[in-house]
Motif scaffolding. Structure first.
Motif, PDB file in Angstrom:
ATOM      1  N   MET A   1       0.820  -1.204   0.000  1.00  0.00           N
ATOM      2  CA  MET A   1       0.000   0.000   0.000  1.00  0.00           C
ATOM      3  C   MET A   1       0.859   1.262   0.000  1.00  0.00           C
ATOM      4  SD  MET A   1      -3.165  -0.574  -0.325  1.00  0.00           S
ATOM      5  CE  MET A   1      -4.440  -1.813  -0.086  1.00  0.00           C
ATOM      6  N   VAL A   2       1.881   1.257   0.818  1.00  0.00           N
ATOM      7  CA  VAL A   2       2.769   2.426   0.867  1.00  0.00           C
ATOM      8  C   VAL A   2       3.497   2.605  -0.467  1.00  0.00           C
ATOM      9  CG1 VAL A   2       4.743   3.476   2.032  1.00  0.00           C
ATOM     10  CG2 VAL A   2       3.003   2.267   3.365  1.00  0.00           C
ATOM     11  N   ASN A   3       3.823   1.491  -1.113  1.00  0.00           N
ATOM     12  CA  ASN A   3       4.516   1.569  -2.404  1.00  0.00           C
ATOM     13  C   ASN A   3       3.719   2.369  -3.433  1.00  0.00           C
ATOM     14  OD1 ASN A   3       6.614   0.034  -1.426  1.00  0.00           O
ATOM     15  ND2 ASN A   3       5.949  -1.874  -2.387  1.00  0.00           N
ATOM     16  N   ILE A   4       2.396   2.236  -3.409  1.00  0.00           N
ATOM     17  CA  ILE A   4       1.585   2.897  -4.431  1.00  0.00           C
ATOM     18  C   ILE A   4       1.049   4.251  -3.975  1.00  0.00           C
ATOM     19  CG2 ILE A   4       0.928   0.706  -5.496  1.00  0.00           C
ATOM     20  CD1 ILE A   4      -1.810   0.970  -4.143  1.00  0.00           C
ATOM     21  N   ALA A   5       1.161   4.560  -2.683  1.00  0.00           N
ATOM     22  CA  ALA A   5       0.642   5.825  -2.157  1.00  0.00           C
ATOM     23  C   ALA A   5       1.662   6.942  -2.301  1.00  0.00           C
ATOM     24  CB  ALA A   5       0.255   5.661  -0.692  1.00  0.00           C
ATOM     25  N   GLY A   6       1.140   8.177  -2.303  1.00  0.00           N
ATOM     26  CA  GLY A   6       2.031   9.326  -2.324  1.00  0.00           C
ATOM     27  C   GLY A   6       2.405   9.799  -0.945  1.00  0.00           C
ATOM     28  N   ALA A   7       1.563   9.497   0.042  1.00  0.00           N
ATOM     29  CA  ALA A   7       1.816   9.887   1.428  1.00  0.00           C
ATOM     30  C   ALA A   7       1.000   8.986   2.342  1.00  0.00           C
ATOM     31  CB  ALA A   7       1.454  11.347   1.663  1.00  0.00           C
ATOM     32  N   VAL A   8       1.388   8.966   3.619  1.00  0.00           N
ATOM     33  CA  VAL A   8       0.750   8.098   4.612  1.00  0.00           C
ATOM     34  C   VAL A   8       0.270   8.941   5.785  1.00  0.00           C
ATOM     35  CG1 VAL A   8       1.105   6.190   6.240  1.00  0.00           C
ATOM     36  CG2 VAL A   8       2.194   6.137   3.979  1.00  0.00           C
ATOM     37  N   VAL A   9      -0.946   8.661   6.247  1.00  0.00           N
ATOM     38  CA  VAL A   9      -1.483   9.269   7.463  1.00  0.00           C
ATOM     39  C   VAL A   9      -1.440   8.245   8.589  1.00  0.00           C
ATOM     40  CG1 VAL A   9      -3.562  10.138   8.601  1.00  0.00           C
ATOM     41  CG2 VAL A   9      -3.001  10.897   6.288  1.00  0.00           C
ATOM     42  N   ILE A  10      -0.889   8.657   9.722  1.00  0.00           N
ATOM     43  CA  ILE A  10      -0.907   7.837  10.935  1.00  0.00           C
ATOM     44  C   ILE A  10      -1.745   8.583  11.964  1.00  0.00           C
ATOM     45  CG2 ILE A  10       0.464   6.807  12.780  1.00  0.00           C
ATOM     46  CD1 ILE A  10       0.926   5.491  10.058  1.00  0.00           C
TER      47      ILE A  10
END
Length: 270
Positions: A54-63
């Protein structure tokens, strides 16, 4: 600066960045709809087996730590490690910081072992995160933005993250720069997940503009504030505010944005 911020908004609409959110049960629908309305794309996944992909295809991550449990905390670790390995921005929302020892322990790990790109919280959350001695009232702020500026400066110096203190005034702090935004409306505080939506929008803007996370954060909060202010002027209460807010995120024009935005920037020592 106002023209530059509008250009950031336009770029998000054009590029539709994908935001992967590990967030809480309460706000998933709200934040997904806010991202879509602003022109971005949401995805929300928590399974350990797919975190890296999922992170590979995302531009940014929300935690977002709103509804913590041990499984999700491990999901957060896996996503953060992959984001940092790929040099993708990840944004921390310290929901309820200071409320419980467990919440504080998780936040201490996330900000000491890892390196958030941006931290967005209300004044009480930012103060608690900086000092770990402020008791918060659940997810609600018991302090004003101005009271948290010192804590924001401290957090910026210790974590290197851009710090956003949201409230009646939204203030973004990084190094020797601050931007304060004075839009929005008090009615926004009557809708759950508005702060979480702001964090999600920050992630979208950081994905579209990873070269300047400070300005990207300011642009996201500017859009949030102006849209909220326009929506409140049309609303009869919290329910209709939420409806109008999503519509305006999607339809806001440059003329409307420029007319309403109240921005103050400081590029001197703070």
């Amino acid at each position: 600066m106002i023209q530059k911020i509008w250009n950031y908004i336009s770029e998000v609409r054009k590029t539709s960045p994908l935001v992967h959110s590990i967030t809480n049960y309460v706000v998933m629908n709200n934040t997904a709809n806010a991202l879509l309305a602003a022109g971005a794309s949401p995805i929300m996944a928590h399974a350990h087996q797919e975190m890296k992909d999922m992170v590979n295809i995302a531009g940014a991550v929300v935690i977002n730590i709103g509804t913590l449990d041990e499984y999700w905390v491990e999901s957060m670790r896996l996503a953060i490690r992959q984001a940092e390995a790929l040099k993708k921005p990840w944004i921390l929302d310290p929901v309820g910081a200071g409320a419980t020892p467990y919440r504080n322990a998780v936040l201490k790990e996330l900000t000491s072992i890892y390196h958030p790109s941006v931290i967005r919280g209300n004044a009480s959350e930012i103060m608690a995160l900086a000092q770990m001695s402020v008791q918060t009232k659940g997810v609600d702020s018991t302090h004003q933005t101005e009271e948290a500026i010192g804590a924001a400066i401290h957090l910026n110096s210790t974590t290197a993250a851009v710090i956003c203190v949201s409230g009646a005034t939204d203030t973004i702090v990084h190094q020797q720069k601050t931007i304060s935004l004075k839009n929005g409306d008090a009615l926004m505080s009557k809708i759950t997940g508005m702060g979480c939506s702001a964090t999600a929008l920050i992630a979208a803007f950081c994905a579209a503009h990873p070269e300047n996370l400070f300005e990207a954060t300011a642009a996201a909060m500017a859009l949030m504030g102006v849209a909220g202010q326009k929506a409140a002027a049309m609303a009869k209460g919290p329910g209709s505010l939420q409806m109008h807010f999503l519509d305006i995120l999607s339809t806001l024009t440059e003329e409307e944005f420029t007319e309403l935005l109240i921005l103050e920037e400081t590029y001197a020592s703070i």
